[in-house]
Design a protein around this motif. Structure first.
Motif, PDB file in Angstrom:
ATOM      1  N   UNK A 103       3.034  -7.546  -9.959  1.00 52.68           N
ATOM      2  CA  UNK A 103       3.475  -6.573  -9.254  1.00 52.68           C
ATOM      3  C   UNK A 103       4.202  -6.676  -8.123  1.00 52.68           C
ATOM      4  N   UNK A 104       3.690  -7.038  -7.390  1.00 55.37           N
ATOM      5  CA  UNK A 104       4.919  -6.796  -5.962  1.00 55.37           C
ATOM      6  C   UNK A 104       5.714  -8.020  -6.613  1.00 55.37           C
ATOM      7  N   UNK A 105       5.843  -8.732  -7.211  1.00 60.10           N
ATOM      8  CA  UNK A 105       7.341  -8.877  -7.975  1.00 60.10           C
ATOM      9  C   UNK A 105       8.353  -8.200  -7.922  1.00 60.10           C
ATOM     10  N   UNK A 106       7.459  -7.429  -9.165  1.00 60.26           N
ATOM     11  CA  UNK A 106       8.161  -5.871  -9.519  1.00 60.26           C
ATOM     12  C   UNK A 106       9.031  -4.935  -8.713  1.00 60.26           C
ATOM     13  N   UNK A 107       8.307  -5.000  -7.304  1.00 56.21           N
ATOM     14  CA  UNK A 107       8.810  -3.777  -6.259  1.00 56.21           C
ATOM     15  C   UNK A 107       7.831  -3.128  -5.964  1.00 56.21           C
ATOM     16  N   UNK A 108       6.293  -3.512  -6.654  1.00 52.92           N
ATOM     17  CA  UNK A 108       5.374  -2.488  -5.986  1.00 52.92           C
ATOM     18  C   UNK A 108       5.301  -2.817  -4.461  1.00 52.92           C
ATOM     19  N   UNK A 109       4.479  -2.061  -4.065  1.00 51.82           N
ATOM     20  CA  UNK A 109       3.814  -1.986  -2.873  1.00 51.82           C
ATOM     21  C   UNK A 109       2.171  -1.813  -2.499  1.00 51.82           C
ATOM     22  N   UNK A 110       1.906  -2.604  -1.454  1.00 49.87           N
ATOM     23  CA  UNK A 110       0.490  -2.447  -1.290  1.00 49.87           C
ATOM     24  C   UNK A 110       0.650  -1.989   0.578  1.00 49.87           C
ATOM     25  N   UNK A 111      -0.198  -2.059   1.399  1.00 51.93           N
ATOM     26  CA  UNK A 111      -0.850  -1.788   2.191  1.00 51.93           C
ATOM     27  C   UNK A 111      -0.357  -2.771   3.045  1.00 51.93           C
ATOM     28  N   UNK A 112       0.420  -2.504   3.753  1.00 53.04           N
ATOM     29  CA  UNK A 112       0.883  -3.609   4.465  1.00 53.04           C
ATOM     30  C   UNK A 112      -0.283  -3.786   6.262  1.00 53.04           C
ATOM     31  N   UNK A 113      -1.380  -3.291   6.361  1.00 53.78           N
ATOM     32  CA  UNK A 113      -2.771  -3.350   6.940  1.00 53.78           C
ATOM     33  C   UNK A 113      -3.960  -3.032   5.981  1.00 53.78           C
ATOM     34  N   UNK A 114      -3.586  -4.480   5.248  1.00 50.95           N
ATOM     35  CA  UNK A 114      -4.688  -4.293   3.741  1.00 50.95           C
ATOM     36  C   UNK A 114      -6.175  -4.852   4.454  1.00 50.95           C
TER      37      UNK A 114
END
Length: 464
Positions: free
Chosen positions: A221-232
Motif C-alpha cells: 500500500x505504501x508503495x502505491x502512495x497510501x499514507x499512514x500516520x508518521x507518529x504511529x
C-alpha cells in the motif's frame, strides 16, 4: 524528526555492503532454521486449515509463488499468511529473550514474498531481514514484554507486523517516506490476543502469519502512495501508548547499529514455549547425571520467571492436565514429565499419544512451579530457571540453568542446527537432497539467481 520517521530513515541506511561477515552468516543461520520449522509446520492441522482456506479463496496458478512445505502456489499475500502460520505451529521458531517474541516467523515470510515479487536476490533479502528483526525486536523491548502480556497482547503478532512491514518495504526499495508510511499502515493492523491460552486454540499460530501478511500488505500500500500516520509509534494514540502500560521508548533508537538484533536471537532445541526451555535443560541434565527414571521421583519443583508464569505454570490444575498439543506446549508440568519419561522434549515428544501416556500423566501431578525472585535479577537479558528434584529415596537434586541451550551465549552449532533442519524436513526431502538444500541457504547472500529460483529449489519435494 519524530521517532517513527527517524526509525524509518535508519532502516534505509542498512545496506548489505555495510554488514559484517558475522551478521551475514547469522542471517543465513536463521534462514536455515526458519525453513526447517516452516516445512515441518506445514504438515500440522492448524497450518492445513489455513492452506484449505486459502485454496478456497485463491486459484493456485503456476504464475504464483511456491509455498514451501506444500504443493501449493499462491499469491504473495496468501503465501505470507500460510507460511508464517506454519512456521509458528511447532513452537520451534527463533526467539529474542529481551523482547519475548519470535522474529523469524513474521519477518522471513514477508521479506521472501516481497523478494519474489520484486525479483530480488539473497543480498537484498539479507539486508531486509536485518532491518525487520531490528524494528520488531526493538519494539518488543519498548512495550515491556511483561506489561504487553498483561494487557493481553502477543508481541510476535503485534510487533511482528511492524518488522514484517519494514522488511517488505526495504526489499521493494521504498525510501524513508515509504517506510514511514508502511509503519503507519502496519500500526492499524497490529494484533494478537493471548486468549488462546484459555482453550489451547490455534490462534497464536495465526499471529505470525497475520503479521507477515499485514506487513507485506502495508508495504504494498505504501508503495502505491497510501499514507499512514508518521507518529504511529510515539503519538498520543500510537503503539507505545495503546499497547502497554509501561513503555520504554528509548529502546527504539538506543545504540542503533552497535549490535544488530539478529545476533541476539536464540534458536529453540525443544518444541515448546521458551519460558520452559531452561527448566527442561536442567531436568535433562539431572536425569542423565543421576540416571533418573520416572518411578524414582517424588516431586519436582521448578522456578519459573514471573513474566512466563501465567503462560506455562498457572493455573496449576490446568497445566497439570493439558488436553491439546497447544496446551502441552504451554504446560511446564508436561514439559518436565515428558523430559523425564522420554529423555527429550522435541517435536516427536509433543504428541497426542504422550498426552495420554500414563507415566507422563502421573508425573505431571508431581510437578510444582514456583516464583523465585533470584531468577529475576538479569531478566529479560537472561531467562534462567531453577530445578529441584526430590527422589523417593530421600535425595534432593538441584540445578540452576542460567543460559538455555540455543541462546547466543550457549548457541547451537551449525552442525546442531543442520541436524535440527534434517529432522524437521525428513518427510519432505530425501536424505541425499538435504545437504544441497542447506548449502543453498548457507549461501543465501552469495551471487545467485533471484529468490524465485531459491524458492523453487526449496519447494521441490523429494520425500523418501
Amino acid at each position: 524528526m519524530g521517532t517513527t520517521r527517524t526509525l524509518a530513515q535508519l532502516c534505509t541506511e542498512i545496506d548489505f555492503s555495510g554488514l559484517s561477515h558475522e551478521v551475514v552468516d547469522r542471517v543465513a543461520y536463521l534462514c536455515v532454521d526458519f525453513f526447517g520449522v516452516a516445512i515441518r509446520g506445514a504438515a500440522t492441522e492448524s497450518a492445513r486449515c489455513v492452506q484449505r482456506a486459502m485454496a478456497e479463496v485463491y486459484d493456485s496458478s503456476p504464475k504464483d509463488m511456491p509455498v514451501v512445505g506444500t504443493d501449493m502456489q499462491l499469491n504473495p499475500s496468501a503465501a505470507a499468511l500460510t507460511v508464517g502460520t506454519a512456521a509458528h505451529s511447532l513452537e520451534l521458531d527463533d526467539v529474542v529473550n529481551e523482547a519475548s517474541l519470535h522474529p523469524g516467523v513474521a519477518v522471513f515470510p514477508a521479506a521472501l514474498c516481497a523478494a519474489w515479487m520484486a525479483k530480488k536476490d539473497g543480498q537484498d533479502l539479507t539486508a531486509a531481514v536485518v532491518a525487520g528483526y531490528e524494528v520488531m525486536v526493538r519494539l518488543g523491548k519498548a512495550v515491556d514484554p511483561k506489561a504487553h502480556y498483561s494487557q493481553g497482547f502477543h508481541p510476535t503478532g503485534t510487533c511482528g507486523t511492524f518488522g514484517a512491514a519494514v522488511a517488505a518495504a526495504k526489499v521493494m526499495g521504498l525510501d524513508s517516506e515509504g517506510i514511514t508510511n508502511a509503519l503507519g499502515i502496519a500500526g492499524s493492523q497490529a494484533a494478537g490476543s493471548m486468549e488462546f491460552l484459555a482453550a489451547g486454540a490455534y490462534t497464536k499460530r495465526l499471529h505470525a502469519g497475520w503479521a507477515a501478511m499485514s506487513g507485506l500488505n502495508a508495504a504494498l500500500l505504501a508503495k502505491q502512495g497510501f499514507t499512514g500516520p508518521d507518529t504511529i509509534l510515539e503519538g498520543r494514540h500510537g503503539f507505545l501508548h495503546a499497547y502497554t502500560t509501561s513503555p520504554v521508548p528509548e529502546y527504539l533508537l538506543k545504540d542503533w547499529g552497535m549490535r544488530f538484533e539478529v545476533l541476539n536471537t536464540s534458536i529453540k532445541p525443544h518444541a515448546c514455549c521458551r519460558y520452559k526451555q531452561s527448566a527442561i535443560d536442567g531436568i535433562l541434565y539431572l536425569k542423565q547425571k543421576h540416571s533418573l527414571a520416572p518411578e524414582d521421583i517424588e516431586e519436582m519443583r521448578i522456578g519459573i520467571l514471573e513474566a512466563g508464569f501465567s503462560l506455562v505454570a498457572d493455573p496449576l490444575e490446568t497445566k497439570q492436565d493439558p488436553h491439546s498439543i497447544v496446551d502441552a506446549q504451554f504446560s511446564m508440568p508436561f514439559g518436565a514429565a515428558v523430559a523425564i519419561v522420554k529423555g527429550r522434549a522435541s517435536l516427536s515428544e509433543y504428541t497426542e499419544k504422550n498426552l495420554q501416556d500414563t507415566q507422563v500423566k502421573e508425573l505431571m501431578t508431581k510437578v510444582h512451579c514456583v516464583r523465585d525472585k533470584a531468577l529475576e535479577a538479569d531478566f529479560p537479558r537472561k531467562w534462567p530457571a531453577s530445578v529441584v528434584i526430590r527422589t523417593k529415596d530421600g535425595q534432593e537434586l538441584t540445578t540452576w540453568v542460567d543460559t538455555p541451550k540455543g541462546d547466543p551465549d550457549n548457541p547451537l552449532s551449525w552442525d546442531e542446527l543442520i541436524s535440527k533442519f534434517n529432522e524437521l524436513s525428513a518427510d519432505y526431502y530425501a536424505e541425499e537432497d538435504k545437504a544441497g538444500k542447506v548449502s543453498r541457504l548457507q549461501g543465501l547472500s552469495d551471487e545467485q539467481p533471484d529468490i524465485d529460483h531459491l524458492l523453487k529449489i526449496l519447494s521441490h519435494r523429494s520425500s523418501p
